[in-house]
Design an enzyme around this catalytic site. Structure first.
Site, PDB file in Angstrom:
ATOM      1  NE  ARG A  49       0.166   1.509   3.347  1.00 31.04           N
ATOM      2  CZ  ARG A  49       1.069   2.443   3.518  1.00 31.04           C
ATOM      3  NH1 ARG A  49       2.368   2.117   3.563  1.00 31.04           N
ATOM      4  NH2 ARG A  49       0.760   3.693   3.671  1.00 31.04           N
ATOM      5  N   GLY A  50       0.238   2.409  -0.201  1.00 28.00           N
ATOM      6  CA  GLY A  50       1.016   3.635  -0.383  1.00 28.00           C
ATOM      7  C   GLY A  50       1.066   3.913  -1.882  1.00 28.00           C
ATOM      8  CB  ALA A  51       0.274   6.980  -3.799  1.00 27.60           C
ATOM      9  NE  ARG A  93      -6.250   1.021  -1.678  1.00 33.68           N
ATOM     10  CZ  ARG A  93      -5.522   1.531  -0.676  1.00 33.68           C
ATOM     11  NH1 ARG A  93      -4.309   1.103  -0.452  1.00 33.68           N
ATOM     12  NH2 ARG A  93      -6.026   2.469   0.109  1.00 33.68           N
ATOM     13  CD  GLN A 199      -2.832   3.061   6.847  1.00 33.39           C
ATOM     14  OE1 GLN A 199      -3.407   3.496   7.842  1.00 33.39           O
ATOM     15  NE2 GLN A 199      -3.457   2.905   5.702  1.00 33.39           N
ATOM     16  CG  ASP A 240      -2.790   8.446  -1.288  1.00 32.90           C
ATOM     17  OD1 ASP A 240      -2.644   9.006  -0.187  1.00 32.90           O
ATOM     18  OD2 ASP A 240      -2.475   7.256  -1.498  1.00 32.90           O
ATOM     19  CG  ASN A 250      -1.994  11.931   2.390  1.00 30.74           C
ATOM     20  OD1 ASN A 250      -1.443  11.083   1.683  1.00 30.74           O
ATOM     21  ND2 ASN A 250      -1.628  12.148   3.628  1.00 30.74           N
ATOM     22  CE  LYS A 251      -4.878   5.986   4.372  1.00 31.53           C
ATOM     23  NZ  LYS A 251      -5.844   5.173   3.607  1.00 31.53           N
TER      24      LYS A 251
HETATM   25  O1  MRU Z   1      -4.420   3.539   2.111  1.00 34.87           O
HETATM   26  P1  MRU Z   1      -2.929   3.655   1.979  1.00 34.87           P
HETATM   27  O2  MRU Z   1      -2.195   3.144   3.174  1.00 34.87           O
HETATM   28  O3  MRU Z   1      -2.437   3.109   0.674  1.00 34.87           O
HETATM   29  O4  MRU Z   1      -2.717   5.239   1.923  1.00 34.87           O
HETATM   30  C1  MRU Z   1      -1.463   5.830   1.799  1.00 34.87           C
HETATM   31  C2  MRU Z   1      -1.521   7.236   2.204  1.00 34.87           C
HETATM   32  O5  MRU Z   1      -2.536   7.894   2.156  1.00 34.87           O
HETATM   33  C3  MRU Z   1      -0.316   7.839   2.726  1.00 34.87           C
HETATM   34  O6  MRU Z   1      -0.681   8.925   3.533  1.00 34.87           O
HETATM   35  C4  MRU Z   1       0.716   8.334   1.826  1.00 34.87           C
HETATM   36  O7  MRU Z   1       1.072   9.594   2.155  1.00 34.87           O
HETATM   37  C5  MRU Z   1       0.556   8.419   0.396  1.00 34.87           C
HETATM   38  S1  MRU Z   1       1.729   7.346  -0.237  1.00 34.87           S
HETATM   39  C6  MRU Z   1       3.324   7.956   0.034  1.00 34.87           C
END
Ligand code: MRU
Length: 348
Positions: A49-51, A93, A199, A240, A250-251
């Site tokens: 996970r993570g963009a 996703r 996370q 993201d 973002n998250k």
């Molecule tokens: O749902 P995830 O864990 O894939 O989300 C990731 C994020 O939102 C992170 O905050 C992140 O900053 C982006 S990826 C470097």
């Protein structure tokens, strides 16, 4: 440069090994991913996970899928099958644009090549490997630019995990933190827990503690309190999907942190590569927000934390409007949201 050796995506020569991010910090193990379908499931289930990490994983997904289609009767059928599979991968996703960016790059490469199916397949594998290496280099550049805005002794708040695990390596927001730490800036980090999937607690704290960077874990609701106490100097988060005006998905919870930072006059930065910038959208208004399984909210450690029958909504991301963002730290430099479009479209 402070080198993190965490590599969440490894190519063995014929399949991918992913660090299983669903079990950290209780356990460290890797999972073998041998087919495109397995890669799609790993992305959906957040083993990876993570963009930027899901972008690179998607690129390997296409490369492995191409091998599964070597029995196509001609290149037309091969490309049709590849495109169908690419659409499926992208649907796993919907918010992080890096997945679409990387998968589309692979499909466009396959379409542009005038050679045999097996040669196309070989080039897709090569390209996925290049994307992996490029992402690590990009993050190191983000880190170097970002370290400039971190003052000596600064306390940095971050949300979610934008570390080595969320990328091919080194990290975006944590890349900035790693580079600042390497410059001996005596920094300290506040890591938001990041409900519902934690996370921040499970992954960010794990990465930073392993690197020996002083880190304090706080729950999401505490950030305003610590800002008011004067204990936070700067916020750095990942992204993201970033619109051309700087609006940033973002998250979930990032928007709340940005509002609190604005109220306390604390600079708020997004650290992200160009592959997280969606240059097809002017603003963040129409960014698709992934809605995830309600059990992420109702359960902690396999135990329900609420009465049955309560209503649940579980958006995985929010969009922080550009007006709350001091700057976007990219591989080519740091831009105010109003400068971002010009930088991206001119390919600086
Ligand atoms: O749902 P995830 O864990 O894939 O989300 C990731 C994020 O939102 C992170 O905050 C992140 O900053 C982006 S990826 C470097």
């Amino acid at each position: 440069m402070f080198e993190s050796n965490i590599r969440p995506i490894q190519w063995t020569g014929n399949h991918v090994k992913l660090i299983d991010q669903t079990v950290i910090p209780y356990e460290y193990k890797t999972v073998d991913i041998k087919t495109c379908r397995e890669m799609a499931d790993a992305i959906k289930d957040m083993i990876v996970r993570g963009a930027p990490a899901i972008g690179v994983s998607g690129a390997f997904g296409v490369a492995m899928g191409a091998k599964e289609f070597l029995d196509s009767k001609d290149s037309e059928e091969f490309l049709q099958r590849l495109e169908l599979m690419a659409e499926y991968l992208k649907s796993t996703r919907p918010t992080a644009v890096n997945l679409m960016w990387a998968v589309d790059k692979q499909v466009n490469l396959a379409k542009s090549l005038n050679c045999s199916i097996s040669e196309i397949t070989r080039k897709l594998e090569e390209n996925a490997l290049k994307m992996l290496e490029d992402d690590i280099e990009t993050n190191k550049k983000i880190g170097e630019h970002g370290a400039e805005i971190v003052a000596q002794g600064a306390a940095i708040l971050t949300h979610c995990n934008a570390g080595a695990l969320a990328t091919a390596g080194y990290g975006t927001a944590l890349g900035v933190i790693r580079s600042a730490y390497a410059r001996d800036k005596s920094i300290k980090v506040f890591a938001d827990e990041t409900r519902p999937r934690q996370q921040g607690a499970r992954l960010t704290a794990w990465e930073l503690v392993n690197d020996g960077i002083p880190t304090t874990l706080i729950t999401d609701g505490m950030c305003g309190y610590f800002m008011k106490q004067g204990m936070i100097d700067v916020v750095v988060v990942g992204g993201d999907r970033i619109a051309l005006n700087g609006d940033t998905a973002n998250k979930i919870g990032t928007y709340t942190v940005a509002l609190a930072a604005k109220a306390h006059n604390i600079p708020f930065y997004v650290a992200a590569p160009y592959s997280s910038i969606d240059n097809s959208i002017e603003t963040g208004e129409n960014i698709p927000i992934e809605e995830r399984n309600h059990e992420e909210v109702t359960y902690i450690n396999d135990r329900s934390i609420c009465p049955e029958g309560v209503n649940i909504i579980n958006p995985a991301f929010d969009v922080t409007p550009a007006q709350y963002i001091t700057g976007v730290i990219t591989e080519t430099g740091i831009y105010a949201p109003s400068e971002l479009k010009q930088a991206v479209l001119s390919g600086v």
